[in-house]
Design a protein around this motif. Structure first.
Motif, PDB file in Angstrom:
ATOM      1  N   UNK A 184       0.900  -1.308  -0.011  1.00  0.00           N
ATOM      2  CA  UNK A 184      -0.034  -0.046   0.068  1.00  0.00           C
ATOM      3  C   UNK A 184       0.881   1.216  -0.038  1.00  0.00           C
ATOM      4  N   UNK A 185       1.889   1.412   0.892  1.00  0.00           N
ATOM      5  CA  UNK A 185       2.817   2.252   0.820  1.00  0.00           C
ATOM      6  C   UNK A 185       3.673   2.689  -0.693  1.00  0.00           C
ATOM      7  N   UNK A 186       4.117   1.544  -1.198  1.00  0.00           N
ATOM      8  CA  UNK A 186       4.641   1.750  -2.414  1.00  0.00           C
ATOM      9  C   UNK A 186       3.417   2.087  -3.417  1.00  0.00           C
ATOM     10  N   UNK A 187       2.386   1.581  -3.418  1.00  0.00           N
ATOM     11  CA  UNK A 187       1.318   2.030  -4.286  1.00  0.00           C
ATOM     12  C   UNK A 187       1.007   3.639  -4.069  1.00  0.00           C
ATOM     13  N   UNK A 188       1.019   3.981  -2.906  1.00  0.00           N
ATOM     14  CA  UNK A 188       0.593   5.409  -2.577  1.00  0.00           C
ATOM     15  C   UNK A 188       1.724   6.361  -3.115  1.00  0.00           C
ATOM     16  N   UNK A 189       2.953   5.925  -2.976  1.00  0.00           N
ATOM     17  CA  UNK A 189       4.075   6.700  -3.549  1.00  0.00           C
ATOM     18  C   UNK A 189       4.167   6.696  -4.946  1.00  0.00           C
ATOM     19  N   UNK A 190       3.694   5.462  -5.824  1.00  0.00           N
ATOM     20  CA  UNK A 190       3.683   5.582  -7.114  1.00  0.00           C
ATOM     21  C   UNK A 190       2.461   6.434  -7.675  1.00  0.00           C
ATOM     22  N   UNK A 191       1.357   6.717  -6.998  1.00  0.00           N
ATOM     23  CA  UNK A 191       0.293   7.286  -7.407  1.00  0.00           C
ATOM     24  C   UNK A 191       0.537   8.896  -7.251  1.00  0.00           C
TER      25      UNK A 191
END
Length: 252
Positions: A226-233
């Motif tokens: 989730x943290x990686x996806x948040x940073x990606x977005x």
């Protein structure tokens, strides 16, 4: 217990949970029979004359049999005794439960998004599931897979306008640099999916063999995804890389 490429230990206790059904039945039957006989002999010792001196011995046998019976049931019929169907169920629960719940808490303050609704689009391919994150003005698809102890995450970035493979690699260098520190391997692959050129960002990491049975480890990896996806977005928004209209991700 073996690690890596070392030879497997002959007396690895975890192997006992995979005894065939007849063997488990024999162990439990023997323990039950011993418990019954011990109880009978305790009764004879208490109410008869000839066996009274042996009551402590019979009580000890009964206690041992009871312990074997209880721990045998717990050990042999616990969730460790999982067949392939059980493991698939646990894998799906990790993705649709832990991962989906963590993704729902992703926020994008610069775009006015405080949380997402995460939808499970169903199984896609052998061991992964397609998910969609929904918020006002936002629809973001991703693919998450779990192959027993190896986790996969796939994003598709449309190659439209001035978005190029090089721009994608440069923009997300920091995002995925952090992912690499916890063991993720990152690959960028240009492809054409449903007639649309995209960059497939493919990440995978090896977790421990106990992942499916450890809530602590499942929570860690779910929150990390989730943290990686948040940073990606957030990075895509700052870099001016549009993600709308990307085809549903999955293994190419």
């Amino acid at each position: 217990m073996s690690e890596g490429g070392s030879a497997p230990a002959f007396f690895d206790v975890r192997h006992y949970t995979y005894l065939p059904g007849w063997a488990k039945g024999a162990v439990l039957a023997a323990a039950g029979l011993l418990l019954l006989l011990s109880a009978v002999m305790v009764g004879r010792s208490l109410f008869g004359q000839e066996q009274g001196d042996h009551v402590l011995f019979y009580l000890s046998l009964a206690q041992t049999a009871a312990l074997v019976l209880v721990f045998g049931v717990i050990l042999m019929y616990s969730t460790r005794d999982a067949n392939a169907s059980n493991l698939r169920t646990l894998s799906d629960a990790f993705i649709t439960g832990y991962v989906a719940d963590a993704l729902a808490r992703v926020s994008l303050p610069a775009q006015g998004v405080g949380s997402f609704e995460v939808r499970d689009l169903g199984r896609k391919d052998i061991f992964g599931r397609a998910l969609e994150m929904h918020a006002p003005g936002q629809v973001f698809p991703l693919w998450v897979g779990l192959n027993v102890s190896r986790i996969f995450v796939i994003y598709f970035v449309p190659l439209a306008g001035d978005t190029t493979l090089e721009k994608v690699q440069d923009a997300f260098r920091f995002t995925f640099g952090g992912a690499e520190k916890v063991g993720f391997h990152v690959n960028y692959e240009p492809a054409v999916v449903d007639g649309q050129p995209v960059v497939s960002v493919w990440l995978n990491v090896a977790a421990s063999g106990e992942l499916l049975y450890s809530p602590r480890e499942k929570l860690f990896w779910a929150q990390d995804i989730a943290m990686m996806t948040e940073s990606f977005l957030r990075t895509a928004h700052r870099a001016g890389i549009p993600l709308a209209g990307a085809p549903q991700p999955g293994p190419l």
